[in-house]
Motif scaffolding. Structure first.
Motif, PDB file in Angstrom:
ATOM      1  N   GLY A   1       0.780  -1.227   0.000  1.00 43.79           N
ATOM      2  CA  GLY A   1       0.000   0.000   0.000  1.00 43.79           C
ATOM      3  C   GLY A   1       0.807   1.270   0.000  1.00 43.79           C
ATOM      4  N   GLU A   2       2.123   1.175   0.048  1.00 45.80           N
ATOM      5  CA  GLU A   2       2.973   2.367   0.041  1.00 45.80           C
ATOM      6  C   GLU A   2       3.158   2.915  -1.372  1.00 45.80           C
ATOM      7  OE1 GLU A   2       6.109   2.193   3.728  1.00 45.80           O
ATOM      8  OE2 GLU A   2       6.721   1.207   1.876  1.00 45.80           O
ATOM      9  N   ILE A   3       3.548   4.172  -1.422  1.00 42.67           N
ATOM     10  CA  ILE A   3       4.146   4.721  -2.635  1.00 42.67           C
ATOM     11  C   ILE A   3       5.601   4.969  -2.278  1.00 42.67           C
ATOM     12  CG2 ILE A   3       4.124   6.522  -4.385  1.00 42.67           C
ATOM     13  CD1 ILE A   3       1.221   7.024  -3.832  1.00 42.67           C
ATOM     14  N   PHE A   4       6.469   4.098  -2.750  1.00 42.02           N
ATOM     15  CA  PHE A   4       7.877   4.088  -2.344  1.00 42.02           C
ATOM     16  C   PHE A   4       8.731   4.569  -3.504  1.00 42.02           C
ATOM     17  CE2 PHE A   4      10.745   2.284   0.921  1.00 42.02           C
ATOM     18  CZ  PHE A   4      11.958   2.524   0.290  1.00 42.02           C
ATOM     19  N   GLY A   5       9.590   5.553  -3.241  1.00 41.42           N
ATOM     20  CA  GLY A   5      10.423   6.114  -4.293  1.00 41.42           C
ATOM     21  C   GLY A   5      11.879   5.704  -4.189  1.00 41.42           C
ATOM     22  N   PHE A   6      12.492   5.483  -5.345  1.00 42.62           N
ATOM     23  CA  PHE A   6      13.940   5.304  -5.434  1.00 42.62           C
ATOM     24  C   PHE A   6      14.470   6.449  -6.286  1.00 42.62           C
ATOM     25  CE2 PHE A   6      12.539   1.033  -4.443  1.00 42.62           C
ATOM     26  CZ  PHE A   6      13.528   0.549  -3.597  1.00 42.62           C
ATOM     27  N   ILE A   7      15.404   7.210  -5.746  1.00 40.72           N
ATOM     28  CA  ILE A   7      15.936   8.352  -6.472  1.00 40.72           C
ATOM     29  C   ILE A   7      17.457   8.281  -6.523  1.00 40.72           C
ATOM     30  CG2 ILE A   7      16.035   9.851  -4.424  1.00 40.72           C
ATOM     31  CD1 ILE A   7      15.181  12.164  -6.335  1.00 40.72           C
ATOM     32  N   GLY A   8      18.005   8.731  -7.628  1.00 39.50           N
ATOM     33  CA  GLY A   8      19.453   8.762  -7.796  1.00 39.50           C
ATOM     34  C   GLY A   8      19.779   9.325  -9.162  1.00 39.50           C
ATOM     35  N   LEU A   9      21.014   9.750  -9.322  1.00 37.79           N
ATOM     36  CA  LEU A   9      21.461  10.268 -10.607  1.00 37.79           C
ATOM     37  C   LEU A   9      21.687   9.110 -11.577  1.00 37.79           C
ATOM     38  CD1 LEU A   9      23.980  12.973  -9.315  1.00 37.79           C
ATOM     39  CD2 LEU A   9      21.568  13.271  -9.951  1.00 37.79           C
ATOM     40  N   SER A  10      21.962   9.428 -12.828  1.00 36.91           N
ATOM     41  CA  SER A  10      22.252   8.389 -13.818  1.00 36.91           C
ATOM     42  C   SER A  10      23.440   7.557 -13.352  1.00 36.91           C
ATOM     43  CB  SER A  10      22.561   9.036 -15.169  1.00 36.91           C
ATOM     44  OG  SER A  10      21.436   9.725 -15.657  1.00 36.91           O
TER      45      SER A  10
ATOM     46  N   ILE B   1      -3.094  -0.336  -4.303  1.00 32.35           N
ATOM     47  CA  ILE B   1      -1.950  -0.896  -5.038  1.00 32.35           C
ATOM     48  C   ILE B   1      -0.663  -0.235  -4.573  1.00 32.35           C
ATOM     49  CG2 ILE B   1      -0.882  -1.072  -7.331  1.00 32.35           C
ATOM     50  CD1 ILE B   1      -3.713  -1.288  -8.481  1.00 32.35           C
ATOM     51  N   THR B   2       0.369  -1.032  -4.393  1.00 33.51           N
ATOM     52  CA  THR B   2       1.686  -0.523  -4.032  1.00 33.51           C
ATOM     53  C   THR B   2       2.377   0.026  -5.284  1.00 33.51           C
ATOM     54  OG1 THR B   2       1.862  -2.190  -2.295  1.00 33.51           O
ATOM     55  CG2 THR B   2       3.904  -1.106  -2.978  1.00 33.51           C
ATOM     56  N   PHE B   3       2.848   1.263  -5.211  1.00 36.35           N
ATOM     57  CA  PHE B   3       3.572   1.860  -6.331  1.00 36.35           C
ATOM     58  C   PHE B   3       5.045   2.014  -5.959  1.00 36.35           C
ATOM     59  CE2 PHE B   3      -0.626   2.958  -7.775  1.00 36.35           C
ATOM     60  CZ  PHE B   3      -0.511   3.017  -9.160  1.00 36.35           C
ATOM     61  N   ILE B   4       5.909   1.633  -6.895  1.00 36.15           N
ATOM     62  CA  ILE B   4       7.351   1.826  -6.750  1.00 36.15           C
ATOM     63  C   ILE B   4       7.753   2.846  -7.805  1.00 36.15           C
ATOM     64  CG2 ILE B   4       9.619   0.726  -6.849  1.00 36.15           C
ATOM     65  CD1 ILE B   4       8.139  -1.925  -6.147  1.00 36.15           C
ATOM     66  N   ILE B   5       8.218   3.994  -7.351  1.00 37.43           N
ATOM     67  CA  ILE B   5       8.527   5.117  -8.241  1.00 37.43           C
ATOM     68  C   ILE B   5      10.041   5.210  -8.412  1.00 37.43           C
ATOM     69  CG2 ILE B   5       8.227   7.583  -8.642  1.00 37.43           C
ATOM     70  CD1 ILE B   5       5.569   6.101  -8.449  1.00 37.43           C
TER      71      ILE B   5
END
Length: 339
Positions: free
Chosen positions: A31-40, A192-196
Protein backbone atom coordinates in the motif's frame (compact mmCIF):
# COMPACT_ATOMS: atom_id res chain seq x y z
CA UNK A 1 5.26 -6.66 0.86
CA UNK A 2 8.63 -6.67 -0.90
CA UNK A 3 11.84 -7.34 0.98
CA UNK A 4 15.17 -6.94 -0.77
CA UNK A 5 18.02 -8.60 1.09
CA UNK A 6 21.73 -8.23 0.31
CA UNK A 7 21.01 -7.85 -3.41
CA UNK A 8 23.92 -7.84 -5.86
CA UNK A 9 23.83 -7.53 -9.64
CA UNK A 10 27.01 -7.85 -11.65
CA UNK A 11 27.28 -7.49 -15.43
CA UNK A 12 30.02 -8.86 -17.66
CA UNK A 13 31.15 -5.83 -19.66
CA UNK A 14 33.51 -7.14 -22.30
CA UNK A 15 35.45 -9.35 -19.96
CA UNK A 16 35.25 -6.89 -17.06
CA UNK A 17 32.88 -7.30 -14.14
CA UNK A 18 30.66 -4.28 -13.49
CA UNK A 19 28.84 -4.19 -10.16
CA UNK A 20 25.54 -2.39 -10.74
CA UNK A 21 23.97 -3.26 -7.37
CA UNK A 22 26.07 -3.69 -4.25
CA UNK A 23 24.31 -5.30 -1.32
CA UNK A 24 20.92 -3.54 -1.32
CA UNK A 25 18.62 -3.99 1.66
CA UNK A 26 15.18 -2.39 1.73
CA UNK A 27 11.58 -3.17 2.64
CA UNK A 28 8.51 -1.90 0.77
CA UNK A 29 5.28 -2.33 2.69
CA UNK A 30 1.98 -3.09 0.98
CA UNK A 31 0.00 0.00 0.00
CA UNK A 32 2.97 2.37 0.04
CA UNK A 33 4.15 4.72 -2.63
CA UNK A 34 7.88 4.09 -2.34
CA UNK A 35 10.42 6.11 -4.29
CA UNK A 36 13.94 5.30 -5.43
CA UNK A 37 15.94 8.35 -6.47
CA UNK A 38 19.45 8.76 -7.80
CA UNK A 39 21.46 10.27 -10.61
CA UNK A 40 22.25 8.39 -13.82
CA UNK A 41 24.37 5.34 -13.06
CA UNK A 42 23.12 5.00 -9.50
CA UNK A 43 21.67 1.54 -10.22
CA UNK A 44 17.97 2.40 -10.46
CA UNK A 45 17.39 0.68 -13.82
CA UNK A 46 19.19 -2.47 -12.70
CA UNK A 47 17.06 -2.55 -9.57
CA UNK A 48 13.85 -2.24 -11.62
CA UNK A 49 14.90 -5.04 -13.93
CA UNK A 50 15.72 -7.31 -11.01
CA UNK A 51 12.48 -6.61 -9.12
CA UNK A 52 10.42 -7.20 -12.26
CA UNK A 53 12.39 -10.39 -13.07
CA UNK A 54 13.67 -9.01 -16.37
CA UNK A 55 17.19 -9.67 -15.06
CA UNK A 56 18.48 -12.52 -12.93
CA UNK A 57 20.13 -11.39 -9.73
CA UNK A 58 23.76 -12.27 -9.08
CA UNK A 59 23.09 -12.96 -5.41
CA UNK A 60 20.68 -11.99 -2.68
CA UNK A 61 16.93 -12.24 -2.24
CA UNK A 62 13.85 -10.44 -3.54
CA UNK A 63 10.99 -11.64 -1.38
CA UNK A 64 7.49 -11.01 -2.74
CA UNK A 65 5.08 -11.75 0.10
CA UNK A 66 7.70 -14.15 1.43
CA UNK A 67 8.46 -15.90 -1.88
CA UNK A 68 11.97 -15.43 -3.28
CA UNK A 69 11.66 -14.13 -6.81
CA UNK A 70 15.37 -14.73 -7.42
CA UNK A 71 14.96 -18.50 -7.09
CA UNK A 72 11.85 -18.90 -9.24
CA UNK A 73 11.86 -20.40 -12.71
CA UNK A 74 9.26 -21.37 -15.29
CA UNK A 75 5.61 -21.33 -14.24
CA UNK A 76 6.27 -20.26 -10.65
CA UNK A 77 8.23 -17.24 -11.94
CA UNK A 78 5.45 -16.30 -14.35
CA UNK A 79 2.91 -16.43 -11.53
CA UNK A 80 5.02 -14.04 -9.43
CA UNK A 81 5.50 -11.72 -12.40
CA UNK A 82 1.72 -11.35 -12.64
CA UNK A 83 1.83 -9.43 -9.39
CA UNK A 84 3.67 -6.60 -11.18
CA UNK A 85 2.64 -3.94 -13.65
CA UNK A 86 5.14 -1.66 -15.41
CA UNK A 87 4.80 1.95 -16.52
CA UNK A 88 7.59 3.16 -18.81
CA UNK A 89 9.21 6.52 -19.49
CA UNK A 90 8.43 6.50 -23.23
CA UNK A 91 5.02 4.82 -22.95
CA UNK A 92 5.88 1.73 -25.10
CA UNK A 93 2.42 1.66 -26.67
CA UNK A 94 1.40 -0.35 -29.73
CA UNK A 95 1.19 2.46 -32.27
CA UNK A 96 -0.97 0.50 -34.75
CA UNK A 97 -3.52 -0.41 -32.06
CA UNK A 98 -6.27 1.70 -30.51
CA UNK A 99 -6.31 2.77 -26.89
CA UNK A 100 -8.78 -0.04 -26.20
CA UNK A 101 -6.53 -2.64 -27.85
CA UNK A 102 -3.45 -1.39 -25.99
CA UNK A 103 -5.13 -1.82 -22.63
CA UNK A 104 -6.61 -5.16 -23.68
CA UNK A 105 -3.28 -6.56 -24.89
CA UNK A 106 -1.94 -7.96 -21.57
CA UNK A 107 -5.34 -9.51 -20.89
CA UNK A 108 -5.26 -11.31 -24.24
CA UNK A 109 -1.75 -12.58 -23.51
CA UNK A 110 -3.01 -13.87 -20.16
CA UNK A 111 -5.95 -15.53 -21.98
CA UNK A 112 -8.76 -13.74 -20.15
CA UNK A 113 -12.22 -14.47 -21.65
CA UNK A 114 -13.37 -11.85 -24.17
CA UNK A 115 -16.33 -10.62 -22.11
CA UNK A 116 -14.11 -10.24 -19.05
CA UNK A 117 -11.51 -8.38 -21.10
CA UNK A 118 -14.11 -5.96 -22.42
CA UNK A 119 -15.48 -5.19 -18.97
CA UNK A 120 -12.00 -4.71 -17.50
CA UNK A 121 -10.80 -2.39 -20.27
CA UNK A 122 -13.83 -0.14 -19.96
CA UNK A 123 -13.39 0.00 -16.18
CA UNK A 124 -9.73 0.99 -16.49
CA UNK A 125 -10.36 3.64 -19.14
CA UNK A 126 -12.87 5.14 -16.73
CA UNK A 127 -10.27 5.08 -13.93
CA UNK A 128 -7.67 6.95 -16.02
CA UNK A 129 -10.19 9.33 -17.58
CA UNK A 130 -9.92 8.14 -21.20
CA UNK A 131 -13.29 6.51 -21.87
CA UNK A 132 -13.95 8.82 -24.81
CA UNK A 133 -10.55 7.96 -26.35
CA UNK A 134 -11.00 4.20 -26.50
CA UNK A 135 -11.07 4.11 -30.31
CA UNK A 136 -8.24 6.63 -30.80
CA UNK A 137 -4.71 5.68 -31.86
CA UNK A 138 -1.63 6.73 -29.84
CA UNK A 139 -0.52 9.16 -32.56
CA UNK A 140 -3.62 11.24 -31.78
CA UNK A 141 -2.92 11.45 -28.05
CA UNK A 142 -0.96 13.92 -25.98
CA UNK A 143 1.98 12.75 -23.86
CA UNK A 144 -0.15 12.75 -20.72
CA UNK A 145 -2.90 10.75 -22.42
CA UNK A 146 -0.35 8.20 -23.66
CA UNK A 147 0.94 7.76 -20.12
CA UNK A 148 -2.62 7.31 -18.85
CA UNK A 149 -2.99 4.49 -21.37
CA UNK A 150 0.29 3.06 -20.04
CA UNK A 151 -1.04 3.18 -16.49
CA UNK A 152 -4.32 1.52 -17.50
CA UNK A 153 -2.37 -1.22 -19.29
CA UNK A 154 -0.17 -1.75 -16.21
CA UNK A 155 -3.31 -2.19 -14.09
CA UNK A 156 -5.06 -4.52 -16.56
CA UNK A 157 -4.13 -7.85 -15.00
CA UNK A 158 -4.92 -6.61 -11.47
CA UNK A 159 -1.33 -6.43 -10.14
CA UNK A 160 -0.44 -5.88 -6.50
CA UNK A 161 2.60 -3.78 -7.36
CA UNK A 162 3.14 -1.20 -10.12
CA UNK A 163 6.65 -0.02 -11.01
CA UNK A 164 6.84 3.42 -12.61
CA UNK A 165 10.25 3.77 -14.28
CA UNK A 166 10.83 7.50 -14.89
CA UNK A 167 7.14 7.64 -15.83
CA UNK A 168 6.95 11.44 -15.83
CA UNK A 169 10.39 12.52 -17.05
CA UNK A 170 9.16 12.88 -20.66
CA UNK A 171 6.22 15.08 -19.63
CA UNK A 172 5.81 18.81 -19.05
CA UNK A 173 5.31 20.03 -15.44
CA UNK A 174 1.53 20.44 -15.63
CA UNK A 175 1.05 17.00 -17.18
CA UNK A 176 3.46 15.50 -14.64
CA UNK A 177 1.31 16.87 -11.83
CA UNK A 178 -1.86 15.36 -13.30
CA UNK A 179 -0.20 11.95 -13.71
CA UNK A 180 1.12 12.02 -10.14
CA UNK A 181 -2.34 12.92 -8.84
CA UNK A 182 -3.75 9.98 -10.81
CA UNK A 183 -1.20 7.59 -9.30
CA UNK A 184 -1.96 8.87 -5.81
CA UNK A 185 -5.69 8.49 -6.41
CA UNK A 186 -5.29 4.90 -7.67
CA UNK A 187 -3.12 4.09 -4.67
CA UNK A 188 -5.76 5.39 -2.26
CA UNK A 189 -8.74 3.79 -3.96
CA UNK A 190 -7.27 0.42 -4.93
CA UNK A 191 -4.51 -0.02 -2.35
CA UNK A 192 -1.95 -0.90 -5.04
CA UNK A 193 1.69 -0.52 -4.03
CA UNK A 194 3.57 1.86 -6.33
CA UNK A 195 7.35 1.83 -6.75
CA UNK A 196 8.53 5.12 -8.24
CA UNK A 197 11.92 5.24 -9.97
CA UNK A 198 13.03 8.80 -10.67
CA UNK A 199 15.81 11.35 -10.67
CA UNK A 200 13.38 14.18 -9.90
CA UNK A 201 13.01 15.16 -6.25
CA UNK A 202 9.77 17.02 -7.07
CA UNK A 203 8.17 13.65 -7.90
CA UNK A 204 9.31 12.15 -4.58
CA UNK A 205 8.01 15.14 -2.62
CA UNK A 206 4.66 15.12 -4.40
CA UNK A 207 3.51 11.55 -3.84
CA UNK A 208 5.98 9.28 -2.03
CA UNK A 209 5.67 8.31 1.61
CA UNK A 210 9.12 6.72 1.78
CA UNK A 211 12.25 7.05 -0.31
CA UNK A 212 15.60 5.33 -0.81
CA UNK A 213 18.48 7.41 -2.15
CA UNK A 214 20.81 5.46 -4.44
CA UNK A 215 24.39 6.21 -5.35
CA UNK A 216 27.01 3.98 -6.93
CA UNK A 217 24.81 0.89 -6.77
CA UNK A 218 24.06 1.29 -3.08
CA UNK A 219 21.26 2.67 -0.95
CA UNK A 220 22.99 5.37 1.04
CA UNK A 221 19.98 6.66 2.97
CA UNK A 222 16.30 5.72 3.27
CA UNK A 223 13.22 6.45 5.32
CA UNK A 224 10.16 8.68 5.52
CA UNK A 225 10.27 11.47 2.95
CA UNK A 226 9.47 14.12 5.58
CA UNK A 227 12.20 12.84 7.88
CA UNK A 228 14.83 12.90 5.18
CA UNK A 229 13.75 16.35 4.07
CA UNK A 230 14.22 17.77 7.56
CA UNK A 231 17.03 15.55 8.87
CA UNK A 232 19.13 14.36 5.91
CA UNK A 233 22.36 12.69 6.99
CA UNK A 234 24.42 12.19 3.84
CA UNK A 235 25.68 14.95 1.56
CA UNK A 236 23.79 13.39 -1.37
CA UNK A 237 20.51 13.51 0.55
CA UNK A 238 21.19 17.12 1.52
CA UNK A 239 21.69 18.02 -2.14
CA UNK A 240 18.48 16.28 -3.20
CA UNK A 241 16.47 17.85 -0.37
CA UNK A 242 18.04 21.26 -0.73
CA UNK A 243 15.88 23.88 0.97
CA UNK A 244 16.12 27.53 1.95
CA UNK A 245 19.64 28.83 2.46
CA UNK A 246 21.13 32.17 3.32
CA UNK A 247 22.55 34.06 0.39
CA UNK A 248 25.71 35.63 1.83
CA UNK A 249 25.42 38.60 -0.52
CA UNK A 250 21.86 39.35 0.61
CA UNK A 251 21.41 42.84 2.07
CA UNK A 252 19.39 41.55 5.02
CA UNK A 253 22.20 39.21 6.00
CA UNK A 254 24.86 41.88 5.52
CA UNK A 255 22.96 44.33 7.72
CA UNK A 256 22.43 41.66 10.37
CA UNK A 257 26.19 41.45 10.94
CA UNK A 258 26.17 44.91 12.51
CA UNK A 259 24.75 43.55 15.77
CA UNK A 260 25.58 40.51 17.92
CA UNK A 261 23.28 37.54 18.00
CA UNK A 262 22.56 34.05 16.76
CA UNK A 263 21.51 33.11 13.24
CA UNK A 264 18.99 30.27 13.37
CA UNK A 265 17.46 27.95 10.80
CA UNK A 266 14.03 27.01 12.15
CA UNK A 267 11.98 24.22 10.55
CA UNK A 268 8.20 23.95 11.09
CA UNK A 269 6.12 20.96 9.98
CA UNK A 270 2.43 20.37 9.46
CA UNK A 271 -0.14 21.80 11.85
CA UNK A 272 2.55 23.57 13.89
CA UNK A 273 3.74 25.66 10.96
CA UNK A 274 1.27 28.56 11.37
CA UNK A 275 1.72 28.94 15.17
CA UNK A 276 3.19 32.31 16.27
CA UNK A 277 6.48 31.04 17.67
CA UNK A 278 8.49 34.04 16.51
CA UNK A 279 6.05 36.46 18.13
CA UNK A 280 6.17 34.36 21.30
CA UNK A 281 9.94 34.52 21.70
CA UNK A 282 9.92 38.30 21.11
CA UNK A 283 7.30 38.80 23.85
CA UNK A 284 8.54 36.21 26.34
CA UNK A 285 12.30 36.69 26.16
CA UNK A 286 12.66 40.35 25.20
CA UNK A 287 14.68 39.65 22.07
CA UNK A 288 14.72 41.19 18.61
CA UNK A 289 14.17 38.92 15.62
CA UNK A 290 15.12 39.70 12.05
CA UNK A 291 13.88 37.41 9.28
CA UNK A 292 16.71 36.89 6.77
CA UNK A 293 15.00 34.39 4.48
CA UNK A 294 12.38 31.71 4.28
CA UNK A 295 10.86 28.92 2.29
CA UNK A 296 7.53 27.09 2.34
CA UNK A 297 6.91 23.83 0.50
CA UNK A 298 4.41 21.00 0.54
CA UNK A 299 5.60 17.41 0.73
CA UNK A 300 2.96 14.76 0.18
CA UNK A 301 0.20 17.07 1.46
CA UNK A 302 2.24 18.18 4.51
CA UNK A 303 3.42 21.78 4.81
CA UNK A 304 7.05 22.43 5.74
CA UNK A 305 8.16 25.96 6.53
CA UNK A 306 11.77 27.04 6.96
CA UNK A 307 12.83 30.41 8.37
CA UNK A 308 16.31 31.86 8.62
CA UNK A 309 16.24 34.35 11.48
CA UNK A 310 18.65 36.34 13.58
CA UNK A 311 17.96 36.68 17.31
CA UNK A 312 19.48 39.70 19.08
CA UNK A 313 19.43 40.54 22.78
CA UNK A 314 21.00 39.59 26.08
CA UNK A 315 22.98 36.35 26.00
CA UNK A 316 20.62 34.54 28.41
CA UNK A 317 17.54 35.79 26.55
CA UNK A 318 18.92 34.46 23.27
CA UNK A 319 19.70 31.11 24.90
CA UNK A 320 16.18 30.92 26.39
CA UNK A 321 14.59 31.81 23.04
CA UNK A 322 16.55 29.07 21.27
CA UNK A 323 15.61 26.57 23.98
CA UNK A 324 11.94 27.49 23.50
CA UNK A 325 12.22 26.89 19.75
CA UNK A 326 14.01 23.57 20.38
CA UNK A 327 11.12 22.43 22.56
CA UNK A 328 8.30 23.57 20.29
CA UNK A 329 9.31 23.09 16.66
CA UNK A 330 10.70 20.16 14.72
CA UNK A 331 14.24 21.39 14.18
CA UNK A 332 16.38 24.33 15.27
CA UNK A 333 19.93 24.85 14.00
CA UNK A 334 22.38 27.55 14.99
CA UNK A 335 24.07 28.12 11.65
CA UNK A 336 26.30 31.08 12.42
CA UNK A 337 27.34 33.30 15.27
CA UNK A 338 28.15 36.98 14.98
CA UNK A 339 30.05 38.39 17.99
Amino acid sequence: MIEIKNLYKTYDGGGQKVEALKGLNIRIDSGEIFGFIGLSGAGKTSLVRCISALEEVTSGEILIDGEDLANKRGKSLRLLRKKFGLVFQHFNLLMNATVYKNVEFPLKIAKYPKAERHKRVLELLEVVGLSEKKDAYPSKLSGGQKQRVGIARALAADPRFVICDEATSALDPATTTSILHLIKDINKKLGITFIIITHEMSVIKEICTKVAIMEGGKIIESGDVLKLCVWPETETAKRFFKTAEINLSNNAYTLSRQTPGEIIKATFIGLNAPDPYICNIIRQFDVEVAILGGHIQEINETVIGILIIKINGAEKSIADAIKYLDENIEKTEVINYEA
